[in-house]
Design a protein around this motif. Structure first.
Motif, mmCIF file in Angstrom:
data_model
loop_
_atom_site.group_PDB
_atom_site.id
_atom_site.type_symbol
_atom_site.label_atom_id
_atom_site.label_comp_id
_atom_site.label_asym_id
_atom_site.label_seq_id
_atom_site.Cartn_x
_atom_site.Cartn_y
_atom_site.Cartn_z
ATOM 1 N N PHE A 152 0.821 -1.213 0.000
ATOM 2 C CA PHE A 152 0.000 0.000 0.000
ATOM 3 C C PHE A 152 0.854 1.262 0.000
ATOM 4 O O PHE A 152 0.483 2.264 -0.612
ATOM 5 C CB PHE A 152 -0.970 -0.010 1.184
ATOM 6 C CG PHE A 152 -2.144 -0.889 0.922
ATOM 7 C CD1 PHE A 152 -3.063 -0.564 -0.063
ATOM 8 C CD2 PHE A 152 -2.328 -2.063 1.625
ATOM 9 C CE1 PHE A 152 -4.139 -1.377 -0.337
ATOM 10 C CE2 PHE A 152 -3.401 -2.885 1.359
ATOM 11 C CZ PHE A 152 -4.305 -2.540 0.382
ATOM 12 N N MET A 153 2.022 1.202 0.663
ATOM 13 C CA MET A 153 2.890 2.382 0.631
ATOM 14 C C MET A 153 3.411 2.663 -0.767
ATOM 15 O O MET A 153 3.379 3.806 -1.251
ATOM 16 C CB MET A 153 4.068 2.193 1.598
ATOM 17 C CG MET A 153 3.735 2.509 3.034
ATOM 18 S SD MET A 153 5.084 2.075 4.120
ATOM 19 C CE MET A 153 6.352 3.131 3.507
ATOM 20 N N LEU A 197 2.486 -0.477 -13.276
ATOM 21 C CA LEU A 197 3.215 -0.250 -12.020
ATOM 22 C C LEU A 197 2.561 -1.020 -10.876
ATOM 23 O O LEU A 197 3.259 -1.564 -10.016
ATOM 24 C CB LEU A 197 3.261 1.241 -11.701
ATOM 25 C CG LEU A 197 4.134 2.080 -12.616
ATOM 26 C CD1 LEU A 197 4.205 3.495 -12.112
ATOM 27 C CD2 LEU A 197 5.517 1.509 -12.692
ATOM 28 N N PHE A 198 1.221 -1.089 -10.883
ATOM 29 C CA PHE A 198 0.564 -1.815 -9.796
ATOM 30 C C PHE A 198 0.854 -3.311 -9.887
ATOM 31 O O PHE A 198 1.033 -3.973 -8.867
ATOM 32 C CB PHE A 198 -0.933 -1.566 -9.808
ATOM 33 C CG PHE A 198 -1.298 -0.247 -9.212
ATOM 34 C CD1 PHE A 198 -0.744 0.154 -8.013
ATOM 35 C CD2 PHE A 198 -2.184 0.600 -9.847
ATOM 36 C CE1 PHE A 198 -1.051 1.376 -7.464
ATOM 37 C CE2 PHE A 198 -2.505 1.825 -9.300
ATOM 38 C CZ PHE A 198 -1.931 2.212 -8.103
ATOM 39 N N ALA A 211 5.551 -7.307 -3.743
ATOM 40 C CA ALA A 211 5.008 -7.614 -2.420
ATOM 41 C C ALA A 211 4.841 -9.118 -2.237
ATOM 42 O O ALA A 211 5.123 -9.652 -1.155
ATOM 43 C CB ALA A 211 3.676 -6.901 -2.221
ATOM 44 N N THR A 212 4.440 -9.813 -3.290
ATOM 45 C CA THR A 212 4.310 -11.266 -3.193
ATOM 46 C C THR A 212 5.662 -11.928 -2.968
ATOM 47 O O THR A 212 5.790 -12.844 -2.158
ATOM 48 C CB THR A 212 3.673 -11.819 -4.470
ATOM 49 O OG1 THR A 212 2.654 -10.945 -4.888
ATOM 50 C CG2 THR A 212 3.089 -13.174 -4.240
ATOM 51 N N VAL A 226 3.183 5.612 -5.909
ATOM 52 C CA VAL A 226 3.014 5.607 -7.369
ATOM 53 C C VAL A 226 1.826 6.465 -7.757
ATOM 54 O O VAL A 226 1.867 7.244 -8.713
ATOM 55 C CB VAL A 226 2.829 4.147 -7.861
ATOM 56 C CG1 VAL A 226 2.176 4.117 -9.227
ATOM 57 C CG2 VAL A 226 4.151 3.458 -7.938
ATOM 58 N N PHE A 227 0.754 6.359 -6.958
ATOM 59 C CA PHE A 227 -0.479 7.040 -7.323
ATOM 60 C C PHE A 227 -0.354 8.546 -7.172
ATOM 61 O O PHE A 227 -0.899 9.310 -7.976
ATOM 62 C CB PHE A 227 -1.618 6.514 -6.449
ATOM 63 C CG PHE A 227 -2.966 6.877 -6.948
ATOM 64 C CD1 PHE A 227 -3.484 6.266 -8.087
ATOM 65 C CD2 PHE A 227 -3.716 7.826 -6.304
ATOM 66 C CE1 PHE A 227 -4.727 6.609 -8.562
ATOM 67 C CE2 PHE A 227 -4.963 8.168 -6.772
ATOM 68 C CZ PHE A 227 -5.469 7.558 -7.911
ATOM 69 N N PHE A 228 0.378 8.998 -6.148
ATOM 70 C CA PHE A 228 0.448 10.440 -5.914
ATOM 71 C C PHE A 228 1.636 11.099 -6.590
ATOM 72 O O PHE A 228 1.739 12.319 -6.554
ATOM 73 C CB PHE A 228 0.468 10.731 -4.413
ATOM 74 C CG PHE A 228 -0.831 10.425 -3.753
ATOM 75 C CD1 PHE A 228 -1.972 11.112 -4.114
ATOM 76 C CD2 PHE A 228 -0.926 9.435 -2.798
ATOM 77 C CE1 PHE A 228 -3.185 10.819 -3.533
ATOM 78 C CE2 PHE A 228 -2.134 9.137 -2.202
ATOM 79 C CZ PHE A 228 -3.263 9.831 -2.566
#
Lengths: 174, 106
Positions: free
Chosen positions: A109-110, B12-13, B20-21, A115-117
């Motif tokens: 999440f960090m 990117l996600f 993370a995995t 990335v999102f901001f």
């Protein structure tokens, strides 16, 4: 024409599903051979994503190197090394499980938030193309030193691997 | 109409998910080969990240592809080293559980 876009989008989502299911199988399965299978599935999905990112060469290299070489080497290591076929249930849910879940979730999440901001500036014009000729010319002219160094690294790794795997046999004989 | 495959964020996600995995599998280690599999996932996420930036951010499309090729080479070298290392460890300790290979700790 619009139907082809939807087909491509469906393929993209399929590749994402391959990556996610394969990586979860790779870290969650109790049998080590299933983990290697999940790794191969995940690498196939990543190869498809490389295709969407415009590089045919890297798609082929991903399939050739990762799926064809690294997964085969892993299967070879599992079969030769007599590793435990089944992992204990208590070892899978050991003391590190809560730490692993919480730390990876927090980092996910960090990184997602950062990335999102962040502010990305999309490029408007490219100076080259994605063709293999341009890639090869760059690799042999501009990045020639790095190209030679990676071959030296591979040579050193192979010699080191042979020495590591061979040392014990002489000790057994002597 | 916005397509998912034309955005930087989706790639990117996925790369972050792979990282993370791999981190999860690395901490919850079961054997040396399991940790090697997690490392490959992390390296694959890094390569995907480079390719995404190469497609959307950089003007020259050769840089990211060459860097991703080098990541693949490093991953192959690392896999060869770790496999032979785990063979040597198994021959000496009769196990590849990384927590029981701890003679240098004391």
């Amino acid at each position: 024409m619009i139907i082809y876009r939807y087909i491509a989008e469906g393929l993209f989502i399929g590749f994402i599903m391959l990556v996610m299911s394969g990586s979860i199988l790779a870290v969650r399965s109790r049998i080590l051979m299933h983990a290697v299978l999940g790794l191969a599935v995940s690498f196939l999905g990543v190869a498809g994503l490389y295709f969407f990112l415009g590089s045919m060469f890297l798609t082929l290299m991903q399939i050739l190197i990762y799926v064809g070489a690294i997964c085969v080497v892993l299967v070879f290591g599992i079969m030769v090394g007599k590793t435990p076929k089944e992992i204990d249930e208590k070892q899978l849910r050991g003391k590190h499980s809560i730490l692993a879940v919480s730390l990876s979730t927090v980092i996910f999440f960090m990184l997602s938030a950062s990335v999102f901001f962040a502010k990305w500036n999309p490029v408007t014009e490219k100076i080259g193309d994605f063709s293999m000729a341009y890639l090869g010319k760059n690799m042999l002219y501009h990045y020639c030193l790095a190209f030679e160094l990676i071959s030296v690294i591979l040579l050193a790794a192979i010699i080191g691997a042979i020495i590591l795997a061979r040392g014990g046999r002489e000790a057994d004989l002597g | 109409m916005t397509l998912l495959s034309t955005h930087l964020y989706s790639y990117l996600f996925i790369a972050i998910f792979l990282f993370a995995t791999g981190l999860y599998g690395m901490i919850q280690h079961r054997s040396i080969i399991g940790m090697l599999i997690s490392t490959e996932l992390i390296l694959s996420g890094a390569g995907l990240n480079f390719m995404a930036f190469n497609r959307f951010i950089t003007p020259d499309p050769a840089i990211g592809q060459i860097f991703t090729l080098f990541i693949m080479g490093i991953a192959a070298a690392e896999a060869a080293i770790v496999i032979s290392f785990s063979l040597a460890v198994y021959r000496r300790y009769q196990t590849i559980d990384p927590e029981s290979v701890d003679k240098l700790r004391y």
